[in-house]
Design a protein around this motif. Structure first.
Motif, PDB file in Angstrom:
ATOM      1  N   GLN A  34      30.975  30.192  36.032  1.00 26.01           N
ATOM      2  CA  GLN A  34      31.858  29.907  37.155  1.00 26.01           C
ATOM      3  C   GLN A  34      31.011  29.681  38.396  1.00 26.01           C
ATOM      4  O   GLN A  34      30.066  30.421  38.662  1.00 26.01           O
ATOM      5  N   TYR A  51      39.194  35.323  43.420  1.00 29.19           N
ATOM      6  CA  TYR A  51      38.719  36.700  43.380  1.00 29.19           C
ATOM      7  C   TYR A  51      38.812  37.293  44.782  1.00 29.19           C
ATOM      8  O   TYR A  51      38.803  36.578  45.777  1.00 29.19           O
ATOM      9  N   HIS A  65      31.654  38.062  30.803  1.00 29.64           N
ATOM     10  CA  HIS A  65      32.848  37.321  30.434  1.00 29.64           C
ATOM     11  C   HIS A  65      33.118  37.594  28.965  1.00 29.64           C
ATOM     12  O   HIS A  65      32.234  37.405  28.127  1.00 29.64           O
ATOM     13  N   GLU A 119      46.951  33.210  34.274  1.00 33.60           N
ATOM     14  CA  GLU A 119      46.664  34.640  34.284  1.00 33.60           C
ATOM     15  C   GLU A 119      46.741  35.179  35.699  1.00 33.60           C
ATOM     16  O   GLU A 119      46.291  34.529  36.645  1.00 33.60           O
ATOM     17  N   PRO A 153      33.157  41.283  43.208  1.00 31.95           N
ATOM     18  CA  PRO A 153      34.426  40.551  43.210  1.00 31.95           C
ATOM     19  C   PRO A 153      35.379  41.073  42.138  1.00 31.95           C
ATOM     20  O   PRO A 153      34.949  41.445  41.046  1.00 31.95           O
ATOM     21  N   ALA A 185      42.396  35.335  28.606  1.00 27.71           N
ATOM     22  CA  ALA A 185      41.657  35.806  29.775  1.00 27.71           C
ATOM     23  C   ALA A 185      40.340  35.064  29.926  1.00 27.71           C
ATOM     24  O   ALA A 185      39.588  34.925  28.966  1.00 27.71           O
ATOM     25  N   ARG A 186      40.085  34.595  31.129  1.00 25.30           N
ATOM     26  CA  ARG A 186      38.815  33.920  31.399  1.00 25.30           C
ATOM     27  C   ARG A 186      38.132  34.492  32.629  1.00 25.30           C
ATOM     28  O   ARG A 186      37.284  33.856  33.215  1.00 25.30           O
ATOM     29  N   GLN A 187      38.504  35.677  33.017  1.00 27.50           N
ATOM     30  CA  GLN A 187      37.943  36.259  34.219  1.00 27.50           C
ATOM     31  C   GLN A 187      36.555  36.811  33.971  1.00 27.50           C
ATOM     32  O   GLN A 187      36.195  37.190  32.869  1.00 27.50           O
ATOM     33  N   LEU A 188      35.780  36.844  35.046  1.00 24.52           N
ATOM     34  CA  LEU A 188      34.518  37.565  35.061  1.00 24.52           C
ATOM     35  C   LEU A 188      34.785  38.991  35.547  1.00 24.52           C
ATOM     36  O   LEU A 188      35.581  39.200  36.457  1.00 24.52           O
ATOM     37  N   PHE A 197      38.932  40.028  40.048  1.00 21.59           N
ATOM     38  CA  PHE A 197      39.736  38.878  39.639  1.00 21.59           C
ATOM     39  C   PHE A 197      41.165  38.995  40.165  1.00 21.59           C
ATOM     40  O   PHE A 197      41.781  40.060  40.103  1.00 21.59           O
ATOM     41  N   PHE A 254      32.761  42.074  37.262  1.00 17.83           N
ATOM     42  CA  PHE A 254      31.521  42.275  38.002  1.00 17.83           C
ATOM     43  C   PHE A 254      31.195  43.753  38.163  1.00 17.83           C
ATOM     44  O   PHE A 254      32.087  44.602  38.231  1.00 17.83           O
TER      45      PHE A 254
END
Lengths: 114, 115
Positions: B104, B35, A93, B56, B43, A99-102, B45, A104
């Protein structure tokens, strides 16, 4: 942009063997790093995390150290069990505006044989 | 704390049909994420809400996809005119609004198969 590269699987080990799953990342700023685990038929569970350089995350015998100089966060366990069989995901992160997305990696399938 | 729940767990539909998934986050978590996970991949986003505001959206979220969180609690993800390429696991996650808290927590997912 941000990216995570994981060691490709599948990985098959005998019980009590030593485990390493490699993870390297590319990110802007100072990311937080995570390992998530997905057991068969279940959702993603947080395994461990580290939020700054040189931090070590640990849980259930698993460990990973945040290495900024090598941009790595390798997962290790000294003695795996059959119950550790799962898919392991490295994630990061990193703030970028709102933006707060992970982000992967592609996951590493681990099978531990008795 | 009962965790993040998602419904349905599985959905089979025919190409061209509309589908809607629901996510109930952990109570008092004001951030909610969607996701998508395809077989053998991590995953990816899709979108993020803080309370009821969608802050977002990923480029993956085409015009056929819409997400809502009308009262800042549960969220829905709708896919219109489904295509076979939409077949995937759709994951929901939530996190609290705490400084430095970026962990999360994920639900079990909804597996979609488009025939």
């Amino acid at each position: 942009g941000n990216s995570v590269t994981q060691m490709e699987g599948p990985v098959t080990l005998s019980e009590e063997a030593f485990l390493t799953i490699n993870c390297t990342y590319t990110a802007t700023g100072y990311p937080s790093l995570f390992w998530y685990v997905q057991y068969p038929g279940e959702g993603l569970q947080l395994l461990l995390k580290a939020t700054k350089a040189d931090d070590k995350g640990s849980n259930k015998g698993f460990e990973a150290t945040y290495r900024k100089e090598t941009t790595s966060f390798h997962l290790e366990k000294g003695s795996v069990q059959v119950s550790d069989s799962a898919v392991y995901f490295c994630a990061l992160h990193s703030y970028s505006g709102s933006a707060r997305q992970l982000t992967f990696g592609s996951g590493t399938q681990l099978t531990v044989l008795p | 704390d009962t965790g993040v729940s998602q419904n349905p767990r599985h959905k089979i539909t025919k190409r061209g049909q509309n589908v809607t998934f629901r996510c109930d986050p952990i109570s008092e978590h004001n951030r909610l994420y969607w996701y998508r996970q395809t077989l053998g991949q991590g995953p990816e986003f899709l979108t993020y809400f803080q309370n009821e505001a969608q802050l977002e959206k990923s480029r993956l979220l085409s015009d056929r996809f819409s997400a809502e969180r009308p009262k800042g609690s549960f969220s829905t993800l709708e896919i219109q005119r489904t295509e076979q390429g939409d077949s995937a696991m759709y994951l929901c996650a939530s996190s609290p609004r705490l400084a430095g808290q970026e962990t999360q927590y994920f639900g079990p997912g909804t597996r979609l198969l488009v025939l």
